[in-house]
Design an enzyme around this catalytic site. Sequence first.
Site, PDB file in Angstrom:
ATOM      1  CE  LYS A  60      -4.505   0.886   0.109  1.00 33.17           C
ATOM      2  NZ  LYS A  60      -5.617   0.061  -0.366  1.00 33.17           N
TER       3      LYS A  60
ATOM      4  CG  ASN B 100     -14.691   4.154  -7.567  1.00 30.72           C
ATOM      5  OD1 ASN B 100     -15.457   4.007  -8.504  1.00 30.72           O
ATOM      6  ND2 ASN B 100     -13.635   3.395  -7.393  1.00 30.72           N
TER       7      ASN B 100
ATOM      8  CB  SER C 283      -5.905  -4.570  -9.995  1.00 29.99           C
ATOM      9  OG  SER C 283      -6.262  -3.229  -9.808  1.00 29.99           O
TER      10      SER C 283
HETATM   11  P1  NAD Z   1     -13.810   7.808  -2.665  1.00 31.92           P
HETATM   12  O1  NAD Z   1     -12.832   8.836  -2.259  1.00 31.92           O
HETATM   13  O2  NAD Z   1     -14.257   7.746  -4.084  1.00 31.92           O
HETATM   14  O3  NAD Z   1     -15.150   7.942  -1.769  1.00 31.92           O
HETATM   15  C1  NAD Z   1     -15.147   8.038  -0.383  1.00 31.92           C
HETATM   16  C2  NAD Z   1     -16.505   8.600   0.027  1.00 31.92           C
HETATM   17  O4  NAD Z   1     -16.610   8.600   1.439  1.00 31.92           O
HETATM   18  C3  NAD Z   1     -16.742  10.047  -0.425  1.00 31.92           C
HETATM   19  O5  NAD Z   1     -18.088  10.172  -0.866  1.00 31.92           O
HETATM   20  C4  NAD Z   1     -16.557  10.849   0.873  1.00 31.92           C
HETATM   21  O6  NAD Z   1     -17.268  12.076   0.862  1.00 31.92           O
HETATM   22  C5  NAD Z   1     -17.142   9.868   1.852  1.00 31.92           C
HETATM   23  N1  NAD Z   1     -16.784  10.128   3.246  1.00 31.92           N
HETATM   24  C6  NAD Z   1     -15.591  10.445   3.784  1.00 31.92           C
HETATM   25  N2  NAD Z   1     -15.714  10.607   5.117  1.00 31.92           N
HETATM   26  C7  NAD Z   1     -17.017  10.373   5.414  1.00 31.92           C
HETATM   27  C8  NAD Z   1     -17.774  10.388   6.610  1.00 31.92           C
HETATM   28  N3  NAD Z   1     -17.193  10.664   7.770  1.00 31.92           N
HETATM   29  N4  NAD Z   1     -19.088  10.091   6.545  1.00 31.92           N
HETATM   30  C9  NAD Z   1     -19.676   9.801   5.359  1.00 31.92           C
HETATM   31  N5  NAD Z   1     -19.014   9.774   4.204  1.00 31.92           N
HETATM   32  C10 NAD Z   1     -17.698  10.061   4.233  1.00 31.92           C
HETATM   33  O7  NAD Z   1     -13.198   6.413  -2.176  1.00 31.92           O
HETATM   34  P2  NAD Z   1     -13.582   4.943  -2.663  1.00 31.92           P
HETATM   35  O8  NAD Z   1     -12.650   4.549  -3.731  1.00 31.92           O
HETATM   36  O9  NAD Z   1     -15.054   4.834  -2.881  1.00 31.92           O
HETATM   37  O10 NAD Z   1     -13.158   4.113  -1.366  1.00 31.92           O
HETATM   38  C11 NAD Z   1     -14.007   4.039  -0.223  1.00 31.92           C
HETATM   39  C12 NAD Z   1     -13.534   2.905   0.663  1.00 31.92           C
HETATM   40  O11 NAD Z   1     -13.502   1.696  -0.086  1.00 31.92           O
HETATM   41  C13 NAD Z   1     -12.108   3.081   1.236  1.00 31.92           C
HETATM   42  O12 NAD Z   1     -12.058   2.479   2.501  1.00 31.92           O
HETATM   43  C14 NAD Z   1     -11.264   2.291   0.271  1.00 31.92           C
HETATM   44  O13 NAD Z   1     -10.049   1.871   0.846  1.00 31.92           O
HETATM   45  C15 NAD Z   1     -12.205   1.153  -0.018  1.00 31.92           C
HETATM   46  N6  NAD Z   1     -11.881   0.455  -1.253  1.00 31.92           N
HETATM   47  C16 NAD Z   1     -11.981   1.087  -2.456  1.00 31.92           C
HETATM   48  C17 NAD Z   1     -11.634   0.388  -3.605  1.00 31.92           C
HETATM   49  C18 NAD Z   1     -11.761   1.013  -4.953  1.00 31.92           C
HETATM   50  O14 NAD Z   1     -11.453   0.325  -5.938  1.00 31.92           O
HETATM   51  N7  NAD Z   1     -12.232   2.225  -5.079  1.00 31.92           N
HETATM   52  C19 NAD Z   1     -11.193  -0.940  -3.522  1.00 31.92           C
HETATM   53  C20 NAD Z   1     -11.129  -1.557  -2.278  1.00 31.92           C
HETATM   54  C21 NAD Z   1     -11.476  -0.838  -1.147  1.00 31.92           C
END
Ligand code: NAD
Length: 421
Positions: free
Chosen positions: A104, A219, A347
């Site tokens: 990471k 996302n 991926s």
């Molecule tokens: P992102 O940045 O696209 O979205 C995160 C969302 O969470 C945003 O809408 C943000 O406003 C919201 N947020 C942040 N703090 C908040 C709070 N306190 N209350 C409510 N909403 C809040 O990120 P993402 O890619 O969607 O990732 C989200 C989670 O999923 C992370 O933990 C990430 O590690 C995990 N994840 C993502 C992926 C991926 O491919 N995108 C893969 C595996 C895990």
Amino acid sequence: MTDDLLEDAIVRFEEALPHAALSEDARERLSRPASSLKVSIPVRMDDGSLETFAGYRMRYDDTRGPAKGGIRFHPGVTAAEVTTLAFWMTFKTALMDLPFGGGKGGVAVDPKRLSPAELERLSRGYIAAIADVIGPDVDVPAPDVATNELVMGWMAHEFAKIHRGHQPAVLTGKPQALGGIPGRASATSDGAFHVIRTVQPRMLDDVEHPSAAIQGFGNAGAQLAGRLADAGWRVVAVSDSSAAIHDPAGLDVGALVDHKADTGALTDAPVGEEIAAEDLLALEVDALIPSALEGAINGDNAESVRARVVFEVANGPVTAAADRILDEAGVQLVPDILVNAGGVTVSWFEWIANRTGDRWSAEEVARRLEERMVTETAAVVAVADERDLPLRTAAYVHAIERLSRSMDATGTSTLFSDAER
Ligand code: NAD
């Protein structure tokens, strides 16, 4: 984030150990990261000043293949957080039987504060700073919170310049025009959807249109909300860092996606009523789906959770203390290392396509992703049933046993008999 996060992660590992066939050597090797790199990234800002950002790249374990894991841009990024995320990736790639280890990266930065040009310079500077420790056979980064295709494109381009040759398999989650794969942007939510669909008959078989509350509308969370709504679920609440929106009859997810695309936030949404962020976690729903950041459900608020099942789309959204409270309250939980593994699985497809010079169709990606998710979900459920374990522990047991077999196959434990030690 603090060291508690890593301690919490290790608690889950240790809870699984008594139930897993694990050699002493594998246990020792899994107890600490293989390598930790901290870098300083000087960035020329638009006003001419120079600002320096702290960046990290951690390789937790690479016995099963090159380390794999995203790059996070967030003000709260620390060495402990990145190490914990790398630790989770190690188990996630093993759980999915991918030929990868766990890594990471991250930069402590508030990306919203940077102009697009500053963000590009930071992204390129970060890759230049870690270029010696990544590569298609060594460590393969990808997007995470606040990094996206565009950022991956800059980074892959910078890596090619440093190495004076194309190496698209060094990074996944790239734009398709630079060797990305169709379906990567929706892979995490698609994968989560397959996991939910696979366990639904076992956990929510008595409801035709289950209700869901989703924390995090980025996302992963927003796309999953859309897939669930399309499948007949009632998405009754969603939130981002600006607002939480609620409608017990079910929200029009498409209208919220459009509103967020137009305004950048859920505030002043055209549908539903605004509620307090914490109230979303306490709604009486079939499924609570934390999809934002770590530690959202913790020792302070877990008692208020009234959902039947928690699906962890975010990494580490439920702390170890909250796990115990939910367990006692009879709330079932499907863990992050399974639920959000769709991203790293696609991926893998991108890495294969880059290495073979091939192109994969969207249909091929979707078919192979569904097959992987359904197979490994069924395997975790089988471990849970056979050994009478909660799904989180079963997921760790399944991953730990694969890791142990790979570590033992390197021969370290079999070279020395007891007599020779
Ligand atoms: P992102 O940045 O696209 O979205 C995160 C969302 O969470 C945003 O809408 C943000 O406003 C919201 N947020 C942040 N703090 C908040 C709070 N306190 N209350 C409510 N909403 C809040 O990120 P993402 O890619 O969607 O990732 C989200 C989670 O999923 C992370 O933990 C990430 O590690 C995990 N994840 C993502 C992926 C991926 O491919 N995108 C893969 C595996 C895990």
